[in-house]
Write an enzyme that holds these catalytic residues in place. Structure first.
Site, PDB file in Angstrom:
ATOM      1  N   SER A  59       0.652  -1.341   0.107  1.00  0.00           N
ATOM      2  CA  SER A  59       0.141   0.143  -0.001  1.00  0.00           C
ATOM      3  C   SER A  59       0.881   1.278   0.083  1.00  0.00           C
ATOM      4  CB  SER A  59      -0.884  -0.180   1.021  1.00  0.00           C
ATOM      5  OG  SER A  59      -1.581  -1.071   1.369  1.00  0.00           O
TER       6      SER A  59
HETATM    7  N1  SAH Z   1      -0.724  -4.679   3.944  1.00  0.00           N
HETATM    8  C1  SAH Z   1      -0.137  -5.163   3.046  1.00  0.00           C
HETATM    9  C2  SAH Z   1      -0.869  -4.904   1.491  1.00  0.00           C
HETATM   10  C3  SAH Z   1      -1.904  -5.409   1.576  1.00  0.00           C
HETATM   11  S1  SAH Z   1      -2.555  -6.313  -0.276  1.00  0.00           S
HETATM   12  C4  SAH Z   1       1.341  -4.363   2.692  1.00  0.00           C
HETATM   13  O1  SAH Z   1       1.893  -3.660   3.534  1.00  0.00           O
HETATM   14  O2  SAH Z   1       2.072  -4.866   2.047  1.00  0.00           O
HETATM   15  C5  SAH Z   1      -4.017  -7.185   0.200  1.00  0.00           C
HETATM   16  C6  SAH Z   1      -3.276  -8.482   0.536  1.00  0.00           C
HETATM   17  O3  SAH Z   1      -4.514  -9.268   0.937  1.00  0.00           O
HETATM   18  C7  SAH Z   1      -2.642  -9.557  -0.586  1.00  0.00           C
HETATM   19  O4  SAH Z   1      -1.465  -9.829  -0.110  1.00  0.00           O
HETATM   20  C8  SAH Z   1      -3.841 -10.675  -0.657  1.00  0.00           C
HETATM   21  O5  SAH Z   1      -3.361 -11.720  -0.919  1.00  0.00           O
HETATM   22  C9  SAH Z   1      -4.291 -10.640   0.756  1.00  0.00           C
HETATM   23  N2  SAH Z   1      -5.722 -11.353   0.878  1.00  0.00           N
HETATM   24  C10 SAH Z   1      -6.643 -11.184   0.166  1.00  0.00           C
HETATM   25  N3  SAH Z   1      -7.680 -11.937   0.482  1.00  0.00           N
HETATM   26  C11 SAH Z   1      -7.308 -12.517   1.690  1.00  0.00           C
HETATM   27  C12 SAH Z   1      -8.012 -13.437   2.648  1.00  0.00           C
HETATM   28  N4  SAH Z   1      -9.075 -14.034   2.365  1.00  0.00           N
HETATM   29  N5  SAH Z   1      -7.125 -13.754   3.656  1.00  0.00           N
HETATM   30  C13 SAH Z   1      -5.985 -13.405   3.834  1.00  0.00           C
HETATM   31  N6  SAH Z   1      -5.279 -12.577   2.833  1.00  0.00           N
HETATM   32  C14 SAH Z   1      -5.854 -11.890   2.030  1.00  0.00           C
END
Ligand code: SAH
Length: 222
Positions: free
Chosen positions: A69
């Site tokens: 992000s």
């Molecule tokens: N907070 C992260 C960015 C998040 S991107 C950072 O600082 O880099 C969103 C993430 O959520 C992705 O890696 C994706 O794989 C994950 N995601 C999506 N659906 C999910 C679920 N049901 N359970 C766990 N993770 C999930």
């Protein structure tokens, strides 16, 4: 002769200072939060291709088609969470682990779940490298939270969700705060703060954002 941009230590120090200035300009005055952003080396969380942009205020691609992000968005979510050193926090969507590392500097204990094993492993390695022993990264589907480690003082959903499932509010302690990007997967979401009060859930809009979607299940392609 063409000049190639090679980031060196000085460039990085400048970029790091610029990031902190940007956060101050956005009204972030809390020294604990500013220090957390200073202490978490964002370059450790991005791939080599994007090292020169590691400290820029932009979202960047990471493995598995996901994104780290934008720092300004990480900051807005972090401020809204209103963290105290004793808090137990759940992050759903650890991705690179950058946001989880910031939370680790501000809370007592962080559980960050990620549906891609590759990302979770890399994020866990980074926590180890940074000595953040209070941040646990787990491979799990966080669609319905992670009750095994709950209840939590704070929950952050780091992927776009159309509606917050009631199961997540059930894992929030009284007085707890949940922050999530709420809206359609293919458009803009509203980063939203929910607080569990004696009168019920109090909702406040924070910032329009674009997050990758929250998808059900642990990823089959790891
Ligand atoms: N907070 C992260 C960015 C998040 S991107 C950072 O600082 O880099 C969103 C993430 O959520 C992705 O890696 C994706 O794989 C994950 N995601 C999506 N659906 C999910 C679920 N049901 N359970 C766990 N993770 C999930």
């Amino acid at each position: 002769m063409p000049v190639r941009f090679v980031p060196d230590e000085k460039d990085e120090a400048v970029a790091r200072a610029e990031l902190l200035l940007m956060l101050r300009k956005r009204g972030i005055r809390d020294t604990r939060i500013l220090r957390a952003f200073e202490q978490v080396p964002r370059d450790l969380f991005v791939t080599a291709d994007f090292h020169d942009l590691a400290w820029a205020d932009q979202a960047l691609p990471i493995a598995c088609g996901q994104t780290i992000s934008q720092p300004a968005v990480v900051a807005t979510a972090t401020v809204a969470l209103d963290l105290a050193p004793g808090h137990s926090v759940l992050e759903i969507g650890a991705g690179s682990g950058y946001q989880a590392a910031i939370l680790g500097h501000l809370a007592g204990r962080v559980v960050a779940v990620e549906r891609f094993r590759t990302l979770a492993r890399a994020a866990a390695e980074r926590m180890k490298k940074l000595g953040l022993s209070n941040v646990e990264v787990l491979v799990a589907d966080g669609s319905n939270g992670y009750p095994a480690r709950g209840p939590y003082d704070r929950i952050l959903i780091s992927a776009a969700i159309e509606e917050v499932p009631p199961a997540l509010f059930d894992q929030l302690l009284p007085g707890g705060v949940l922050v999530a990007p709420v809206g359609p997967h293919d458009g803009t979401q509203m980063l939203t703060r929910f607080e569990r009060t004696p009168e019920g859930i109090v909702r406040r809009d924070l910032l329009p954002v674009r997050f990758v979607p929250l998808l059900p299940g642990v990823a089959s392609v790891l």
